[in-house]
Design an enzyme around this catalytic site. Structure first.
Site, PDB file in Angstrom:
ATOM      1  N   HIS A  53      34.979  -4.319-147.346  1.00  0.00           N
ATOM      2  CA  HIS A  53      33.980  -3.259-147.251  1.00  0.00           C
ATOM      3  C   HIS A  53      34.296  -2.195-146.203  1.00  0.00           C
ATOM      4  CE1 HIS A  53      31.291  -4.982-150.098  1.00  0.00           C
ATOM      5  NE2 HIS A  53      31.066  -6.078-149.402  1.00  0.00           N
ATOM      6  N   GLU A 155      28.115 -16.830-150.402  1.00  0.00           N
ATOM      7  CA  GLU A 155      27.214 -15.682-150.314  1.00  0.00           C
ATOM      8  C   GLU A 155      26.519 -15.358-151.632  1.00  0.00           C
ATOM      9  OE1 GLU A 155      29.526 -12.292-149.071  1.00  0.00           O
ATOM     10  OE2 GLU A 155      31.233 -12.842-150.307  1.00  0.00           O
ATOM     11  N   ASP A 181      24.510 -10.786-148.321  1.00  0.00           N
ATOM     12  CA  ASP A 181      24.585 -11.084-149.745  1.00  0.00           C
ATOM     13  C   ASP A 181      23.828 -12.360-150.093  1.00  0.00           C
ATOM     14  OD1 ASP A 181      26.053  -8.974-151.034  1.00  0.00           O
ATOM     15  OD2 ASP A 181      27.829  -9.643-149.963  1.00  0.00           O
TER      16      ASP A 181
END
Length: 267
Positions: A53, A155, A181
């Site tokens: 990310h 997650e 998440d």
């Protein structure tokens, strides 16, 4: 242990992780090797680089590992974009001492990730030859494998459902909670949503218990040092503190607020 002031040698990271020693790390999201080197000098047990990310993508992974290694205090770890053996191999070729594999939803995906971290006969990783991984860890496959940690993320609802089987995968070193998440998977509208707080804490207790029973390390990402201490006390064995981009914004905002407050008081 390192000869420098008796500090643990970063090369012992995987062994310390497997021994479920309490470890504290830091997260890097920015493509800024100079800043990363500064962070790596502070004494965190590991520095995680976000290749999923963050704005730091594969061409910057090696520069980040060079920056981490420059001070000889922290182990460099890379979160790869997905459970893709090619990405895992590329990350380890930079000299990273571990990979964090996101969005693992089954024991089979965890097994694929582990095998991508190990050479024949334990896995499918290709010998890198004259790349940085060989420079750091040598060319004997078994010795390289012993120094490299495979960490998979828990997650999603699917991962939670297959938790026991994931933790039981042979050769897996650690599971790692992505709380944002995981919160969404449990019905939270946003990270920190109080409506899902109870479910999240129950899930975290399940994860730490499963990891303990299967003898693997168990980590979590947190927003500050106090939260890291809390989670370690609850049964997590490693915790990663916030990120460079978050702290940069927080520090700049705090200084701006202080400057404006002092200016208003003097007016």
């Amino acid at each position: 242990m390192s000869a420098a002031a008796g500090r643990p040698d970063p090369a012992e990271f995987a062994a310390r992780l497997r021994a479920r020693e309490p470890l504290v790390g830091y997260w890097i999201a920015l493509d800024n090797p100079v800043g990363t080197e500064r962070i790596a000098a502070l004494g965190y047990d590991y520095v995680g680089v976000d290749g999923q990310h963050g704005v730091l993508h594969q061409p910057g992974w090696q520069a980040a590992m060079l920056a981490v290694d420059a001070r000889g205090r922290s182990a460099g770890v890379i979160r790869v974009p997905s459970p893709d053996p090619v990405a895992i191999g590329a990350a380890l070729d930079t000299g990273a001492l571990g990979v964090v594999v996101p969005m693992v939803e089954s024991a089979e995906q965890a097994r694929t990730s582990v095998r991508a971290c190990r050479h024949h006969p334990a896995g499918t990783r290709s010998l890198g030859g004259p790349v940085r991984g060989e420079l750091r860890l040598g060319s004997v496959p078994a010795e390289i494998d012993a120094r490299v940690a495979c960490i998979v993320m828990i997650e999603t609802a699917a991962a939670l459902a297959d938790l026991e089987a994931i933790c039981a995968v042979e050769g897996l070193d650690a599971v790692y909670v992505g709380p944002a998440d995981l919160s969404a998977a449990l019905g939270a509208r946003y990270f920190g949503d109080p409506a899902a707080a109870g479910e999240l804490e129950e899930a975290l207790a399940r994860i730490t218990d499963a990891a303990r029973r299967h003898g693997v390390a168990c980590g979590i990402h947190v927003m500050d040092g106090a939260s890291a201490a809390k989670r370690l006390a609850e049964g997590f064995t490693f915790a990663t503190v916030s990120s460079d981009i978050t702290h940069l914004q927080q520090a700049a905002a705090a200084h701006l607020d202080a400057a404006r407050a002092l200016g208003a008081a003097a007016a």
